[in-house]
Scaffold this active site. Structure first.
Site, PDB file in Angstrom:
ATOM      1  N   GLY A   1       0.799  -1.214   0.000  1.00  0.00           N
ATOM      2  CA  GLY A   1       0.000   0.000   0.000  1.00  0.00           C
ATOM      3  C   GLY A   1       0.831   1.263   0.000  1.00  0.00           C
ATOM      4  N   ILE A   2       0.327   2.258   0.715  1.00  0.00           N
ATOM      5  CA  ILE A   2       0.969   3.561   0.756  1.00  0.00           C
ATOM      6  C   ILE A   2       1.447   3.838   2.174  1.00  0.00           C
ATOM      7  CG2 ILE A   2      -1.194   4.787   1.249  1.00  0.00           C
ATOM      8  CD1 ILE A   2      -0.173   7.071  -0.547  1.00  0.00           C
ATOM      9  N   GLY A   3       2.533   4.562   2.299  1.00  0.00           N
ATOM     10  CA  GLY A   3       3.025   4.930   3.611  1.00  0.00           C
ATOM     11  C   GLY A   3       4.479   4.539   3.807  1.00  0.00           C
ATOM     12  N   ALA A   4       4.985   4.873   4.989  1.00  0.00           N
ATOM     13  CA  ALA A   4       6.405   4.706   5.259  1.00  0.00           C
ATOM     14  C   ALA A   4       6.825   3.240   5.286  1.00  0.00           C
ATOM     15  CB  ALA A   4       6.756   5.385   6.587  1.00  0.00           C
ATOM     16  N   ILE A   5       6.032   2.372   5.892  1.00  0.00           N
ATOM     17  CA  ILE A   5       6.438   0.966   5.995  1.00  0.00           C
ATOM     18  C   ILE A   5       6.440   0.282   4.628  1.00  0.00           C
ATOM     19  CG2 ILE A   5       5.789  -1.284   6.935  1.00  0.00           C
ATOM     20  CD1 ILE A   5       5.057   0.146   9.538  1.00  0.00           C
TER      21      ILE A   5
ATOM     22  N   GLU B   1      -4.530  -3.695  -4.381  1.00  0.00           N
ATOM     23  CA  GLU B   1      -5.666  -2.771  -4.491  1.00  0.00           C
ATOM     24  C   GLU B   1      -5.201  -1.367  -4.846  1.00  0.00           C
ATOM     25  OE1 GLU B   1      -6.832  -1.217  -0.089  1.00  0.00           O
ATOM     26  OE2 GLU B   1      -6.997  -3.371  -0.403  1.00  0.00           O
TER      27      GLU B   1
ATOM     28  N   GLY C   1      -8.776  -3.643   2.158  1.00  0.00           N
ATOM     29  CA  GLY C   1      -8.548  -4.918   1.502  1.00  0.00           C
ATOM     30  C   GLY C   1      -7.691  -5.880   2.285  1.00  0.00           C
TER      31      GLY C   1
END
Length: 426
Positions: free
Chosen positions: A209-213, A232, A330
């Site tokens: 997905g989106i983000g730092a991790i 997704e 999701g």
């Protein structure tokens, strides 16, 4: 026949009290239409606006709209959190893959779909652009479609096509797409990302997905080979791996050779990358997130995050205690699909602490009111900056020991004591 309107206000004149609307979401949010909707709603009663994550939706949060327009959120973004938690908006807990079926099976009526599209091409087709998600299904069933036609919207392939003639009312508005720049990675993110990357094998098909991790995990995958993407959504962190030839999508079964997604959210460089890119299929989220589809790809790997995990492996990802923070999304769709895939596995990655290190995210019991998003029977690996806990096939005692081992050292002894007091001998 499409009626081309002069202004957004003109395009919304057909709305009537009691209508239920769907709003195109993520970076495709038609926020100019929403600004006009906030004005129009004041002359109407009991409008319902269904949505995933919206960008620039401040106008919908005004107290003056109470009784005129109520937000119905399948995802609770930062602008909607206060409304939901104060009882002025509604949260619907549901798997992302299920939302299109709500529409198509007429469980949830859609009177009007508010969308943002590219200008029609020479064949008379517009594109839903950077976000197909559940909007494809909403357009299929809506009684009326109102579109902002934006020359900045990329033209994407897959299920994004919508004939101009299917649009009932259109208004041409040139407006910038919302951007989310790549995250700034700190030492905790990088340590988590390295652990996640060590669980990824050559040839895996990833959901992220989106983000730092996620960005940190992708950063450490640059020496891998023949990775695929069926997800997704994706953001800018994917781009360097495509440029280096790490992501090839050659080992996939579902749309082999193509990157499959439901939407993207990131920088203008990302939006330029997906524009008219036939290697990327923007697909109805009912298809993208269907576990029966996901499992067809060998070595499917889901990478998700959490707010809190208890020592049995139960994952809370949509609330902080009883306060709603985001959504189911999701996560369960992909955890299920990955576990059913040949050679697949699920990964939940999160920092060990919150609130500046004062609170452990790994707990003996979830906070009161917290909801379980992913069950303890579905988790393969949990990752923090302190390591990996592999839970598949483990007993409750073995799970607790493994999860305490990756908790922050300051909280390991208290967690041991809490387990002892609860009658669990480790």
């Amino acid at each position: 026949m499409t009626e081309l309107c002069n202004t957004a206000q003109d395009a919304l004149n057909i709305l009537k009290s009691g209508d239920t609307l769907w709003c195109h979401s993520m970076a495709a949010t038609p926020y100019r239409l929403l600004e006009a909707l906030a004005e129009k709603a004041l002359s109407l009663q009991d409008l319902t606006l269904m949505q995933l994550h919206l960008e620039h939706a401040d106008a919908l949060c005004a107290a003056a709209l109470d009784g005129h327009l109520r937000n119905r959120c399948f995802f609770v973004g930062k602008e909607m959190r206060e409304l939901v938690n104060n009882g002025r908006a509604d949260y619907v807990p549901i798997f992302l893959s299920e939302i299109p079926r709500l529409f198509r099976q007429k469980v949830q009526p859609v009177d009007v779909a508010l969308i943002q599209v590219s200008p029609p091409d020479r064949h008379g087709n517009c594109s839903l652009g950077v976000s197909v998600e559940a909007t494809r299904a909403a357009c299929d069933v809506a009684k009326t479609i109102i579109a902002q036609i934006n020359p900045r919207m990329p033209r994407t392939h897959g299920d994004a096509c919508i004939p101009y003639c299917d649009i009932d009312y259109a208004v041409e508005i040139d407006s910038a797409l919302p951007e989310h720049p790549p995250s700034t990675l700190n030492e905790v993110h990088l340590r988590i990302g390295r652990h996640v990357a060590e669980l990824v094998e050559n040839g895996d098909c990833l959901q992220t997905g989106i983000g730092a991790i996620p960005d940190a995990a992708l950063h450490f995958l640059q020496q891998h080979d023949n990775l695929g993407i069926h997800t997704e959504m994706f953001a800018d962190g994917i781009l360097p791996l495509i440029e280096r030839g790490v992501i090839t999508n050659r080992n996939k079964v579902v749309q082999r050779g193509k990157l499959v997604t439901g939407f993207v959210l990131g920088s203008n460089a990302l939006y330029d990358f997906v524009d008219d890119n036939t290697d990327i299929a923007f697909t109805d989220i009912e298809e993208v997130n269907n576990p029966a589809v996901i499992r067809k790809n060998p070595q499917a790997v889901s990478i998700n995050s959490a707010i809190q995990i208890d020592l049995s492996g139960q994952v809370c990802a949509d609330s902080i205690g009883s306060r709603i923070y985001s959504c189911f999304g999701g996560q369960v769709d992909f955890v299920t699909g990955a576990q059913l895939s040949k050679g697949g596995r699920s990964i939940i990655a999160l920092p060990a602490t919150a609130a500046g290190g004062t609170v452990s995210r790994l707990v003996t019991q979830l906070s009161p009111g917290a909801g379980v998003v992913t069950s303890r029977a579905q988790i393969d690996h949990v990752v923090t900056e302190f390591g990996v806990a592999s839970l598949r096939g483990c007993s409750l005692r073995e799970r607790a020991r493994a999860l305490i081992a990756i908790a922050h050292p300051d909280f390991q002894d208290p967690l041991h004591r809490q387990c002892f007091d609860a009658g669990l001998r480790l």
